[in-house]
Write an enzyme that holds these catalytic residues in place. Structure first.
Site, mmCIF file in Angstrom:
data_model
loop_
_atom_site.group_PDB
_atom_site.id
_atom_site.type_symbol
_atom_site.label_atom_id
_atom_site.label_comp_id
_atom_site.label_asym_id
_atom_site.label_seq_id
_atom_site.Cartn_x
_atom_site.Cartn_y
_atom_site.Cartn_z
ATOM 1 N N TRP A 204 0.811 -1.218 0.000
ATOM 2 C CA TRP A 204 0.000 0.000 0.000
ATOM 3 C C TRP A 204 0.844 1.268 0.000
ATOM 4 O O TRP A 204 0.331 2.367 0.005
ATOM 5 C CB TRP A 204 -0.960 0.010 1.193
ATOM 6 C CG TRP A 204 -0.328 -0.428 2.475
ATOM 7 C CD1 TRP A 204 0.316 0.355 3.368
ATOM 8 C CD2 TRP A 204 -0.308 -1.757 2.986
ATOM 9 N NE1 TRP A 204 0.759 -0.408 4.417
ATOM 10 C CE2 TRP A 204 0.396 -1.706 4.213
ATOM 11 C CE3 TRP A 204 -0.787 -2.991 2.538
ATOM 12 C CZ2 TRP A 204 0.610 -2.849 5.000
ATOM 13 C CZ3 TRP A 204 -0.562 -4.116 3.318
ATOM 14 C CH2 TRP A 204 0.125 -4.034 4.528
ATOM 15 N N ARG A 205 2.168 1.111 0.008
ATOM 16 C CA ARG A 205 3.013 2.295 -0.077
ATOM 17 C C ARG A 205 3.386 2.610 -1.516
ATOM 18 O O ARG A 205 4.078 3.592 -1.780
ATOM 19 C CB ARG A 205 4.284 2.095 0.765
ATOM 20 C CG ARG A 205 4.012 2.139 2.245
ATOM 21 C CD ARG A 205 5.251 1.908 3.085
ATOM 22 N NE ARG A 205 4.950 2.115 4.501
ATOM 23 C CZ ARG A 205 5.721 1.707 5.497
ATOM 24 N NH1 ARG A 205 6.857 1.095 5.239
ATOM 25 N NH2 ARG A 205 5.376 1.931 6.743
ATOM 26 N N GLU B 156 -5.559 0.929 5.642
ATOM 27 C CA GLU B 156 -5.642 1.377 7.025
ATOM 28 C C GLU B 156 -6.792 0.695 7.771
ATOM 29 O O GLU B 156 -6.661 0.354 8.938
ATOM 30 C CB GLU B 156 -5.795 2.900 7.091
ATOM 31 C CG GLU B 156 -4.578 3.670 6.614
ATOM 32 C CD GLU B 156 -3.333 3.381 7.439
ATOM 33 O OE1 GLU B 156 -3.461 2.854 8.557
ATOM 34 O OE2 GLU B 156 -2.226 3.670 6.952
ATOM 35 N N THR C 135 -4.699 -5.303 13.495
ATOM 36 C CA THR C 135 -4.316 -6.464 12.697
ATOM 37 C C THR C 135 -2.877 -6.292 12.221
ATOM 38 O O THR C 135 -2.485 -5.202 11.819
ATOM 39 C CB THR C 135 -5.245 -6.613 11.479
ATOM 40 O OG1 THR C 135 -6.601 -6.601 11.935
ATOM 41 C CG2 THR C 135 -4.983 -7.906 10.741
ATOM 42 N N LEU D 76 -10.390 -12.375 8.493
ATOM 43 C CA LEU D 76 -9.632 -11.187 8.915
ATOM 44 C C LEU D 76 -10.092 -10.669 10.273
ATOM 45 O O LEU D 76 -9.352 -9.950 10.945
ATOM 46 C CB LEU D 76 -9.755 -10.088 7.857
ATOM 47 C CG LEU D 76 -8.742 -8.945 7.877
ATOM 48 C CD1 LEU D 76 -7.314 -9.460 7.926
ATOM 49 C CD2 LEU D 76 -8.947 -8.043 6.666
ATOM 50 N N GLY D 77 -11.305 -11.052 10.681
ATOM 51 C CA GLY D 77 -11.777 -10.665 12.005
ATOM 52 C C GLY D 77 -12.383 -9.271 12.070
ATOM 53 O O GLY D 77 -12.329 -8.515 11.090
ATOM 54 N N TYR E 129 -7.979 7.671 14.285
ATOM 55 C CA TYR E 129 -6.725 7.201 13.690
ATOM 56 C C TYR E 129 -6.793 7.185 12.165
ATOM 57 O O TYR E 129 -5.944 7.750 11.472
ATOM 58 C CB TYR E 129 -6.363 5.798 14.192
ATOM 59 C CG TYR E 129 -5.333 5.172 13.298
ATOM 60 C CD1 TYR E 129 -4.007 5.548 13.408
ATOM 61 C CD2 TYR E 129 -5.700 4.292 12.279
ATOM 62 C CE1 TYR E 129 -3.052 5.047 12.543
ATOM 63 C CE2 TYR E 129 -4.753 3.796 11.412
ATOM 64 C CZ TYR E 129 -3.437 4.167 11.544
ATOM 65 O OH TYR E 129 -2.504 3.685 10.671
ATOM 66 N N ASP F 80 -1.867 5.535 16.968
ATOM 67 C CA ASP F 80 -2.224 4.120 17.071
ATOM 68 C C ASP F 80 -1.386 3.492 18.183
ATOM 69 O O ASP F 80 -0.694 4.198 18.916
ATOM 70 C CB ASP F 80 -1.995 3.415 15.726
ATOM 71 C CG ASP F 80 -0.517 3.221 15.451
ATOM 72 O OD1 ASP F 80 0.299 3.980 15.988
ATOM 73 O OD2 ASP F 80 -0.166 2.293 14.703
ATOM 74 N N GLU G 28 4.305 8.019 9.409
ATOM 75 C CA GLU G 28 4.691 6.648 9.073
ATOM 76 C C GLU G 28 5.952 6.241 9.787
ATOM 77 O O GLU G 28 6.129 5.073 10.159
ATOM 78 C CB GLU G 28 4.863 6.506 7.560
ATOM 79 C CG GLU G 28 3.561 6.231 6.852
ATOM 80 C CD GLU G 28 3.765 5.367 5.639
ATOM 81 O OE1 GLU G 28 3.294 4.213 5.646
ATOM 82 O OE2 GLU G 28 4.384 5.847 4.689
ATOM 83 N N CYS H 259 11.004 -0.132 18.246
ATOM 84 C CA CYS H 259 10.426 0.081 19.579
ATOM 85 C C CYS H 259 9.297 -0.927 19.794
ATOM 86 O O CYS H 259 8.143 -0.591 20.046
ATOM 87 C CB CYS H 259 9.908 1.511 19.695
ATOM 88 S SG CYS H 259 9.612 2.073 21.384
#
Length: 410
Positions: free
Chosen positions: A54-55, A67, A73, A110-111, A150, A168, A213, A223
DNA sequence: AAGTCGGGGCG
DNA sequence: CGCCCAGACTT
Protein backbone atom coordinates in the site's frame (compact mmCIF):
# COMPACT_ATOMS: atom_id res chain seq x y z
CA UNK A 1 3.53 -10.62 40.45
CA UNK A 2 1.87 -9.46 37.31
CA UNK A 3 3.23 -6.04 38.09
CA UNK A 4 6.38 -5.24 36.24
CA UNK A 5 8.93 -3.49 38.35
CA UNK A 6 9.08 0.20 37.71
CA UNK A 7 12.33 2.04 38.11
CA UNK A 8 11.87 5.32 39.90
CA UNK A 9 14.62 7.83 39.36
CA UNK A 10 14.09 9.27 42.81
CA UNK A 11 15.45 6.17 44.51
CA UNK A 12 19.08 6.65 43.63
CA UNK A 13 19.08 10.39 43.09
CA UNK A 14 21.81 12.25 44.86
CA UNK A 15 20.81 15.32 46.84
CA UNK A 16 20.97 18.36 44.65
CA UNK A 17 20.73 16.39 41.43
CA UNK A 18 18.86 18.29 38.71
CA UNK A 19 15.70 16.30 39.17
CA UNK A 20 13.55 19.37 39.50
CA UNK A 21 14.32 20.70 36.10
CA UNK A 22 13.15 17.46 34.52
CA UNK A 23 10.12 16.72 36.59
CA UNK A 24 8.71 20.22 36.44
CA UNK A 25 8.48 20.05 32.68
CA UNK A 26 4.92 19.50 31.55
CA UNK A 27 3.97 15.88 31.11
CA UNK A 28 3.14 16.43 27.47
CA UNK A 29 6.48 18.06 26.68
CA UNK A 30 8.82 16.19 24.39
CA UNK A 31 12.31 15.54 25.77
CA UNK A 32 13.94 17.36 22.87
CA UNK A 33 13.18 19.92 20.22
CA UNK A 34 10.28 18.71 18.08
CA UNK A 35 11.86 19.74 14.80
CA UNK A 36 15.05 17.91 15.69
CA UNK A 37 13.22 14.75 16.70
CA UNK A 38 11.12 14.88 13.55
CA UNK A 39 14.22 15.24 11.39
CA UNK A 40 15.97 12.33 13.10
CA UNK A 41 12.92 10.16 12.68
CA UNK A 42 12.43 11.08 9.03
CA UNK A 43 16.05 10.30 8.25
CA UNK A 44 15.78 6.94 9.94
CA UNK A 45 12.54 6.14 8.13
CA UNK A 46 14.06 6.95 4.75
CA UNK A 47 16.58 4.18 5.28
CA UNK A 48 14.52 1.65 7.20
CA UNK A 49 11.03 1.73 5.68
CA UNK A 50 9.64 -1.61 4.57
CA UNK A 51 8.42 -2.03 1.04
CA UNK A 52 4.71 -2.60 1.63
CA UNK A 53 2.10 -2.95 -1.11
CA UNK A 54 0.00 0.00 0.00
CA UNK A 55 3.01 2.29 -0.08
CA UNK A 56 3.34 1.98 -3.84
CA UNK A 57 0.40 3.85 -5.25
CA UNK A 58 -0.94 6.16 -2.59
CA UNK A 59 -4.44 6.80 -3.81
CA UNK A 60 -7.00 7.63 -1.14
CA UNK A 61 -8.76 4.35 -1.92
CA UNK A 62 -5.68 2.21 -1.34
CA UNK A 63 -4.65 4.12 1.76
CA UNK A 64 -8.16 3.83 3.20
CA UNK A 65 -8.45 0.12 2.39
CA UNK A 66 -5.09 -0.72 3.91
CA UNK A 67 -5.64 1.38 7.03
CA UNK A 68 -9.01 -0.21 7.76
CA UNK A 69 -7.53 -3.66 7.30
CA UNK A 70 -4.62 -2.78 9.57
CA UNK A 71 -6.83 -1.82 12.50
CA UNK A 72 -5.87 -4.20 15.29
CA UNK A 73 -4.32 -6.46 12.70
CA UNK A 74 -0.69 -7.26 11.93
CA UNK A 75 0.92 -6.22 8.68
CA UNK A 76 1.84 -9.77 7.67
CA UNK A 77 -1.81 -10.82 7.74
CA UNK A 78 -3.06 -7.80 5.82
CA UNK A 79 -0.72 -8.17 2.85
CA UNK A 80 -2.63 -11.06 1.25
CA UNK A 81 -6.07 -9.61 1.97
CA UNK A 82 -5.02 -6.28 0.49
CA UNK A 83 -3.87 -8.00 -2.69
CA UNK A 84 -7.14 -9.92 -3.04
CA UNK A 85 -9.28 -6.86 -2.42
CA UNK A 86 -7.44 -4.59 -4.82
CA UNK A 87 -7.52 -7.30 -7.49
CA UNK A 88 -11.26 -7.85 -7.17
CA UNK A 89 -12.21 -4.25 -6.31
CA UNK A 90 -9.69 -1.99 -8.09
CA UNK A 91 -11.47 1.19 -7.05
CA UNK A 92 -14.12 2.46 -4.69
CA UNK A 93 -16.77 2.19 -7.38
CA UNK A 94 -16.19 -1.52 -7.78
CA UNK A 95 -16.41 -2.01 -4.05
CA UNK A 96 -19.62 -0.01 -3.82
CA UNK A 97 -21.17 -2.03 -6.64
CA UNK A 98 -20.50 -5.32 -4.86
CA UNK A 99 -22.91 -6.97 -2.44
CA UNK A 100 -22.20 -7.05 1.27
CA UNK A 101 -21.93 -10.84 1.05
CA UNK A 102 -19.23 -10.47 -1.61
CA UNK A 103 -17.26 -8.11 0.60
CA UNK A 104 -17.63 -10.22 3.73
CA UNK A 105 -16.76 -13.34 1.74
CA UNK A 106 -13.43 -11.76 0.87
CA UNK A 107 -13.03 -10.41 4.39
CA UNK A 108 -13.58 -13.84 5.96
CA UNK A 109 -10.84 -14.75 8.39
CA UNK A 110 -9.63 -11.19 8.92
CA UNK A 111 -11.78 -10.66 12.01
CA UNK A 112 -13.62 -7.67 13.43
CA UNK A 113 -16.25 -8.01 10.76
CA UNK A 114 -17.91 -4.67 11.44
CA UNK A 115 -14.86 -3.31 9.62
CA UNK A 116 -15.91 -5.19 6.50
CA UNK A 117 -19.50 -4.05 6.76
CA UNK A 118 -18.47 -0.45 7.35
CA UNK A 119 -15.97 -0.64 4.50
CA UNK A 120 -18.81 -1.53 2.17
CA UNK A 121 -21.07 1.17 3.61
CA UNK A 122 -18.38 3.81 3.31
CA UNK A 123 -17.72 2.87 -0.32
CA UNK A 124 -21.38 3.46 -1.08
CA UNK A 125 -21.31 6.79 0.76
CA UNK A 126 -18.28 7.89 -1.26
CA UNK A 127 -20.02 6.94 -4.50
CA UNK A 128 -23.52 8.14 -3.65
CA UNK A 129 -22.73 11.32 -1.74
CA UNK A 130 -19.29 12.37 -2.94
CA UNK A 131 -19.40 11.48 -6.61
CA UNK A 132 -16.95 8.62 -6.19
CA UNK A 133 -14.15 10.77 -4.76
CA UNK A 134 -12.98 10.53 -1.18
CA UNK A 135 -13.35 13.61 1.04
CA UNK A 136 -9.99 15.36 1.07
CA UNK A 137 -10.01 16.61 4.65
CA UNK A 138 -9.66 14.81 7.92
CA UNK A 139 -13.08 15.98 9.10
CA UNK A 140 -14.72 14.86 5.90
CA UNK A 141 -13.06 11.46 6.10
CA UNK A 142 -13.95 11.12 9.78
CA UNK A 143 -17.64 11.11 8.85
CA UNK A 144 -17.32 7.86 6.85
CA UNK A 145 -18.45 4.64 8.55
CA UNK A 146 -15.54 2.83 10.15
CA UNK A 147 -13.21 5.81 9.87
CA UNK A 148 -12.30 7.10 13.32
CA UNK A 149 -9.64 9.34 14.79
CA UNK A 150 -6.72 7.20 13.69
CA UNK A 151 -7.85 6.27 10.19
CA UNK A 152 -9.05 9.77 9.27
CA UNK A 153 -5.68 11.20 10.26
CA UNK A 154 -3.85 8.47 8.36
CA UNK A 155 -5.72 9.04 5.10
CA UNK A 156 -5.61 12.82 5.41
CA UNK A 157 -1.89 12.70 6.03
CA UNK A 158 -0.72 9.90 3.74
CA UNK A 159 -3.00 10.56 0.79
CA UNK A 160 -3.61 14.31 1.04
CA UNK A 161 -0.56 15.66 2.88
CA UNK A 162 -2.54 17.16 5.74
CA UNK A 163 -0.56 17.63 8.95
CA UNK A 164 -2.86 15.46 11.08
CA UNK A 165 -1.25 13.31 13.76
CA UNK A 166 -1.93 9.58 13.71
CA UNK A 167 -2.24 7.90 17.09
CA UNK A 168 -2.22 4.12 17.07
CA UNK A 169 -0.72 1.52 19.37
CA UNK A 170 2.75 2.05 17.90
CA UNK A 171 2.65 5.80 18.39
CA UNK A 172 1.44 5.40 21.97
CA UNK A 173 4.26 3.01 22.74
CA UNK A 174 7.01 5.07 21.10
CA UNK A 175 6.00 8.38 22.63
CA UNK A 176 5.14 7.10 26.11
CA UNK A 177 8.56 5.49 26.20
CA UNK A 178 10.27 8.55 24.80
CA UNK A 179 8.76 10.61 27.60
CA UNK A 180 8.65 7.88 30.27
CA UNK A 181 5.00 8.75 30.80
CA UNK A 182 2.97 6.24 32.81
CA UNK A 183 -0.40 7.68 31.88
CA UNK A 184 -2.60 4.77 30.82
CA UNK A 185 -3.05 4.90 27.05
CA UNK A 186 -6.57 3.44 27.14
CA UNK A 187 -7.92 6.56 28.86
CA UNK A 188 -8.82 9.99 27.52
CA UNK A 189 -5.82 11.47 29.34
CA UNK A 190 -3.46 9.03 27.67
CA UNK A 191 -5.03 9.68 24.28
CA UNK A 192 -4.65 13.43 24.79
CA UNK A 193 -1.03 13.11 25.88
CA UNK A 194 0.05 11.09 22.86
CA UNK A 195 -2.00 13.21 20.48
CA UNK A 196 -0.36 16.37 21.82
CA UNK A 197 3.14 14.97 21.36
CA UNK A 198 2.45 13.52 17.93
CA UNK A 199 0.87 16.78 16.86
CA UNK A 200 3.95 18.69 17.99
CA UNK A 201 6.06 16.41 15.80
CA UNK A 202 3.96 16.60 12.63
CA UNK A 203 3.62 20.34 13.07
CA UNK A 204 7.38 20.76 13.23
CA UNK A 205 8.06 19.15 9.86
CA UNK A 206 7.36 19.87 6.22
CA UNK A 207 6.56 16.20 5.69
CA UNK A 208 3.92 15.11 8.18
CA UNK A 209 3.27 11.89 6.27
CA UNK A 210 6.86 10.80 6.74
CA UNK A 211 6.79 11.57 10.46
CA UNK A 212 3.50 9.71 10.90
CA UNK A 213 4.69 6.65 9.07
CA UNK A 214 8.07 6.92 10.73
CA UNK A 215 6.46 6.79 14.18
CA UNK A 216 4.50 3.67 13.30
CA UNK A 217 7.42 2.04 11.53
CA UNK A 218 9.68 2.74 14.50
CA UNK A 219 7.13 1.11 16.79
CA UNK A 220 6.86 -1.90 14.51
CA UNK A 221 10.55 -2.47 13.75
CA UNK A 222 12.55 -1.04 16.65
CA UNK A 223 10.43 0.08 19.58
CA UNK A 224 8.69 -3.29 19.79
CA UNK A 225 6.32 -4.21 22.61
CA UNK A 226 8.85 -6.67 24.00
CA UNK A 227 12.61 -6.69 23.63
CA UNK A 228 12.91 -3.36 21.81
CA UNK A 229 16.07 -2.82 19.76
CA UNK A 230 17.14 0.36 21.46
CA UNK A 231 20.57 0.15 19.90
CA UNK A 232 19.00 0.79 16.50
CA UNK A 233 16.78 3.66 17.60
CA UNK A 234 17.33 7.16 16.25
CA UNK A 235 15.86 8.56 19.47
CA UNK A 236 17.97 6.48 21.83
CA UNK A 237 19.80 9.49 23.30
CA UNK A 238 16.56 11.37 23.93
CA UNK A 239 14.51 8.48 25.28
CA UNK A 240 13.69 8.75 28.98
CA UNK A 241 12.49 5.17 29.28
CA UNK A 242 15.82 4.06 27.85
CA UNK A 243 17.55 6.35 30.33
CA UNK A 244 15.74 4.55 33.11
CA UNK A 245 16.65 1.19 31.62
CA UNK A 246 13.01 0.15 31.56
CA UNK A 247 11.51 0.66 28.10
CA UNK A 248 9.20 -2.30 28.58
CA UNK A 249 7.48 -0.59 31.50
CA UNK A 250 5.70 1.52 28.90
CA UNK A 251 3.06 1.99 27.78
CA UNK A 252 0.80 1.47 30.77
CA UNK A 253 -2.68 0.09 30.12
CA UNK A 254 -5.54 0.22 32.56
CA UNK A 255 -8.13 -2.15 31.21
CA UNK A 256 -7.98 -5.91 31.51
CA UNK A 257 -10.98 -7.36 29.72
CA UNK A 258 -12.10 -10.68 31.13
CA UNK A 259 -12.73 -13.67 28.90
CA UNK A 260 -16.16 -15.22 29.15
CA UNK A 261 -17.25 -18.67 28.12
CA UNK A 262 -19.80 -19.13 25.34
CA UNK A 263 -21.21 -22.56 24.58
CA UNK A 264 -23.05 -23.07 21.31
CA UNK A 265 -25.08 -26.05 20.10
CA UNK A 266 -25.16 -26.26 16.31
CA UNK A 267 -26.64 -28.56 13.68
CA UNK A 268 -24.93 -29.05 10.32
CA UNK A 269 -27.78 -29.82 7.93
CA UNK A 270 -26.68 -31.61 4.77
CA UNK A 271 -28.91 -32.42 1.80
CA UNK A 272 -28.48 -35.34 -0.59
CA UNK A 273 -26.29 -33.27 -2.89
CA UNK A 274 -23.95 -32.47 -0.03
CA UNK A 275 -25.05 -28.85 0.23
CA UNK A 276 -25.07 -27.12 3.60
CA UNK A 277 -27.85 -25.08 5.14
CA UNK A 278 -26.48 -21.75 6.36
CA UNK A 279 -28.19 -18.85 8.03
CA UNK A 280 -27.12 -15.25 8.22
CA UNK A 281 -26.42 -13.73 11.60
CA UNK A 282 -27.86 -10.39 12.57
CA UNK A 283 -25.84 -7.43 11.36
CA UNK A 284 -24.74 -6.31 14.79
CA UNK A 285 -22.76 -8.07 17.44
CA UNK A 286 -20.48 -11.07 17.32
CA UNK A 287 -19.78 -12.33 13.78
CA UNK A 288 -22.40 -9.87 12.52
CA UNK A 289 -23.54 -10.47 8.94
CA UNK A 290 -21.70 -13.78 8.64
CA UNK A 291 -23.26 -17.12 7.67
CA UNK A 292 -23.25 -20.24 9.82
CA UNK A 293 -25.12 -23.49 10.47
CA UNK A 294 -28.17 -23.12 12.73
CA UNK A 295 -26.99 -22.73 16.27
CA UNK A 296 -28.00 -21.46 19.64
CA UNK A 297 -26.29 -20.47 22.85
CA UNK A 298 -26.47 -23.10 25.57
CA UNK A 299 -26.29 -21.83 29.13
CA UNK A 300 -23.29 -23.47 30.70
CA UNK A 301 -24.19 -24.27 34.26
CA UNK A 302 -20.65 -25.20 35.16
CA UNK A 303 -19.30 -21.85 34.08
CA UNK A 304 -16.43 -23.67 32.42
CA UNK A 305 -17.07 -24.36 28.77
CA UNK A 306 -14.46 -27.10 28.61
CA UNK A 307 -15.54 -28.91 31.76
CA UNK A 308 -17.85 -31.41 30.14
CA UNK A 309 -16.54 -33.68 27.45
CA UNK A 310 -19.76 -35.63 27.13
CA UNK A 311 -22.88 -34.32 25.45
CA UNK A 312 -25.13 -32.70 27.99
CA UNK A 313 -28.89 -32.87 28.06
CA UNK A 314 -29.04 -29.13 27.53
CA UNK A 315 -27.12 -29.62 24.30
CA UNK A 316 -29.34 -32.36 22.86
CA UNK A 317 -32.37 -30.34 23.84
CA UNK A 318 -30.91 -27.37 21.97
CA UNK A 319 -30.29 -29.52 18.87
CA UNK A 320 -33.87 -30.74 18.99
CA UNK A 321 -35.14 -27.18 19.31
CA UNK A 322 -33.11 -26.01 16.34
CA UNK A 323 -34.64 -28.71 14.11
CA UNK A 324 -38.21 -28.39 15.36
CA UNK A 325 -38.17 -24.62 14.95
CA UNK A 326 -37.41 -25.17 11.26
CA UNK A 327 -40.16 -27.71 10.73
CA UNK A 328 -37.86 -30.73 10.89
CA UNK A 329 -38.24 -33.92 12.89
CA UNK A 330 -35.61 -34.53 15.53
CA UNK A 331 -34.15 -38.03 15.90
CA UNK A 332 -34.79 -39.90 19.12
CA UNK A 333 -31.13 -40.55 19.75
CA UNK A 334 -28.08 -38.48 18.91
CA UNK A 335 -24.53 -39.31 17.98
CA UNK A 336 -21.78 -37.90 20.17
CA UNK A 337 -21.18 -34.21 19.62
CA UNK A 338 -18.26 -33.01 17.56
CA UNK A 339 -16.67 -30.49 19.89
CA UNK A 340 -14.76 -27.51 18.54
CA UNK A 341 -13.16 -24.93 20.82
CA UNK A 342 -11.82 -21.54 19.79
CA UNK A 343 -10.37 -18.76 21.85
CA UNK A 344 -10.99 -15.14 20.98
CA UNK A 345 -9.65 -12.14 22.82
CA UNK A 346 -12.78 -11.83 24.95
CA UNK A 347 -14.49 -15.19 24.49
CA UNK A 348 -13.92 -18.87 25.04
CA UNK A 349 -16.06 -20.47 22.35
CA UNK A 350 -17.17 -24.08 22.46
CA UNK A 351 -19.31 -25.57 19.71
CA UNK A 352 -21.17 -28.86 20.23
CA UNK A 353 -21.98 -29.92 16.71
CA UNK A 354 -24.00 -32.72 15.16
CA UNK A 355 -24.39 -33.55 11.47
CA UNK A 356 -27.97 -34.16 10.33
CA UNK A 357 -28.41 -35.57 6.80
CA UNK A 358 -31.76 -34.57 5.34
CA UNK A 359 -33.76 -36.51 2.74
CA UNK A 360 -34.75 -34.52 -0.34
CA UNK A 361 -38.28 -33.72 0.73
CA UNK A 362 -37.22 -32.46 4.14
CA UNK A 363 -34.49 -30.36 2.56
CA UNK A 364 -36.93 -28.79 0.14
CA UNK A 365 -39.35 -27.96 2.91
CA UNK A 366 -36.72 -26.30 5.06
CA UNK A 367 -37.23 -22.60 5.60
CA UNK A 368 -35.39 -20.03 7.65
CA UNK A 369 -36.97 -19.10 10.94
CA UNK A 370 -39.80 -16.74 10.15
CA UNK A 371 -38.54 -14.20 12.63
CA UNK A 372 -38.12 -11.89 9.68
CA UNK A 373 -34.53 -10.85 9.33
CA UNK A 374 -32.99 -14.28 9.51
CA UNK A 375 -31.97 -15.31 6.03
CA UNK A 376 -31.11 -18.86 5.07
CA UNK A 377 -29.85 -20.71 2.01
CA UNK A 378 -28.35 -23.94 0.74
CA UNK A 379 -24.73 -23.62 -0.24
CA UNK A 380 -22.24 -26.06 -1.74
CA UNK A 381 -19.21 -26.64 0.42
CA UNK A 382 -16.97 -25.23 -2.27
CA UNK A 383 -19.09 -22.08 -2.60
CA UNK A 384 -18.57 -20.89 0.94
CA UNK A 385 -16.45 -18.03 -0.32
CA UNK A 386 -19.58 -16.40 -1.75
CA UNK A 387 -20.62 -15.29 1.73
CA UNK A 388 -18.90 -14.26 4.90
CA UNK A 389 -17.92 -17.01 7.32
CA UNK A 390 -15.88 -16.86 10.48
CA UNK A 391 -12.78 -18.90 11.02
CA UNK A 392 -14.63 -20.55 13.90
CA UNK A 393 -17.42 -21.73 11.59
CA UNK A 394 -14.92 -23.00 9.05
CA UNK A 395 -13.27 -24.99 11.81
CA UNK A 396 -16.65 -26.35 12.87
CA UNK A 397 -17.45 -27.49 9.33
CA UNK A 398 -14.07 -29.10 8.88
CA UNK A 399 -14.37 -30.95 12.17
CA UNK A 400 -17.88 -32.13 11.36
CA UNK A 401 -17.47 -32.95 7.68
CA UNK A 402 -13.78 -33.45 7.13
CA UNK A 403 -11.45 -31.36 4.97
CA UNK A 404 -13.02 -29.51 2.04
CA UNK A 405 -12.90 -31.46 -1.20
CA UNK A 406 -12.98 -34.88 0.39
CA UNK A 407 -16.38 -34.97 2.03
CA UNK A 408 -16.60 -37.62 4.68
CA UNK A 409 -20.32 -37.60 4.09
CA UNK A 410 -22.16 -38.62 0.91
C1' DA B 1 -15.67 5.50 30.81
C1' DA B 2 -16.51 0.93 30.02
C1' DG B 3 -17.88 -2.81 27.05
C1' DT B 4 -17.83 -5.20 22.63
C1' DC B 5 -15.85 -6.93 18.60
C1' DG B 6 -11.49 -11.83 15.69
C1' DG B 7 -7.71 -14.04 14.91
C1' DG B 8 -3.15 -15.45 15.18
C1' DG B 9 1.86 -15.16 16.40
C1' DC B 10 5.08 -14.67 19.84
C1' DG B 11 7.86 -15.11 24.17
C1' DC C 1 -1.08 -19.27 28.21
C1' DG C 2 -1.14 -14.04 28.40
C1' DC C 3 -0.18 -10.19 25.56
C1' DC C 4 -0.29 -7.59 21.49
C1' DC C 5 -1.54 -5.92 17.01
C1' DA C 6 -1.55 0.92 11.84
C1' DG C 7 -9.15 0.99 16.42
C1' DA C 8 -14.17 1.99 15.92
C1' DC C 9 -18.54 1.95 17.72
C1' DT C 10 -22.18 1.51 21.24
C1' DT C 11 -24.16 2.32 25.63
Amino acid sequence: MTHRSRTKSSAGAAPGAPLVAKTTMGASTLPDDAALLAAQLSRWFAGAARDLPWRHDRTPYRVWLSEVMLQQTRVAVVVDYFARFTARFPDVGALAAASEDDVLGLWSGLGYYSRGRNLHKAARVVVDEHGGRFPSTRDGLRALPGVGDYTSAAIASLAFGESAAVVDGNVHRVLMRLCADDTAIDTPAGQRATTARATALVTATSSPATVNEGLMELGALVCAPRAPSCGACPWRRSCRAHDAGAPEDYPVKARRPARRALRVAAVVLVDEAGHLWLERRASRGLFGGLWEPPGTVVPDDAGDAAATAATTEATTEAWRGLLVARGLTAPSTWPPAVVVQRTLTHRDLRFDVVVVPLPADAARALRPLDSGELDGRWLARGALGAVGTSTAVRAVLEAALGPPGSPRLL
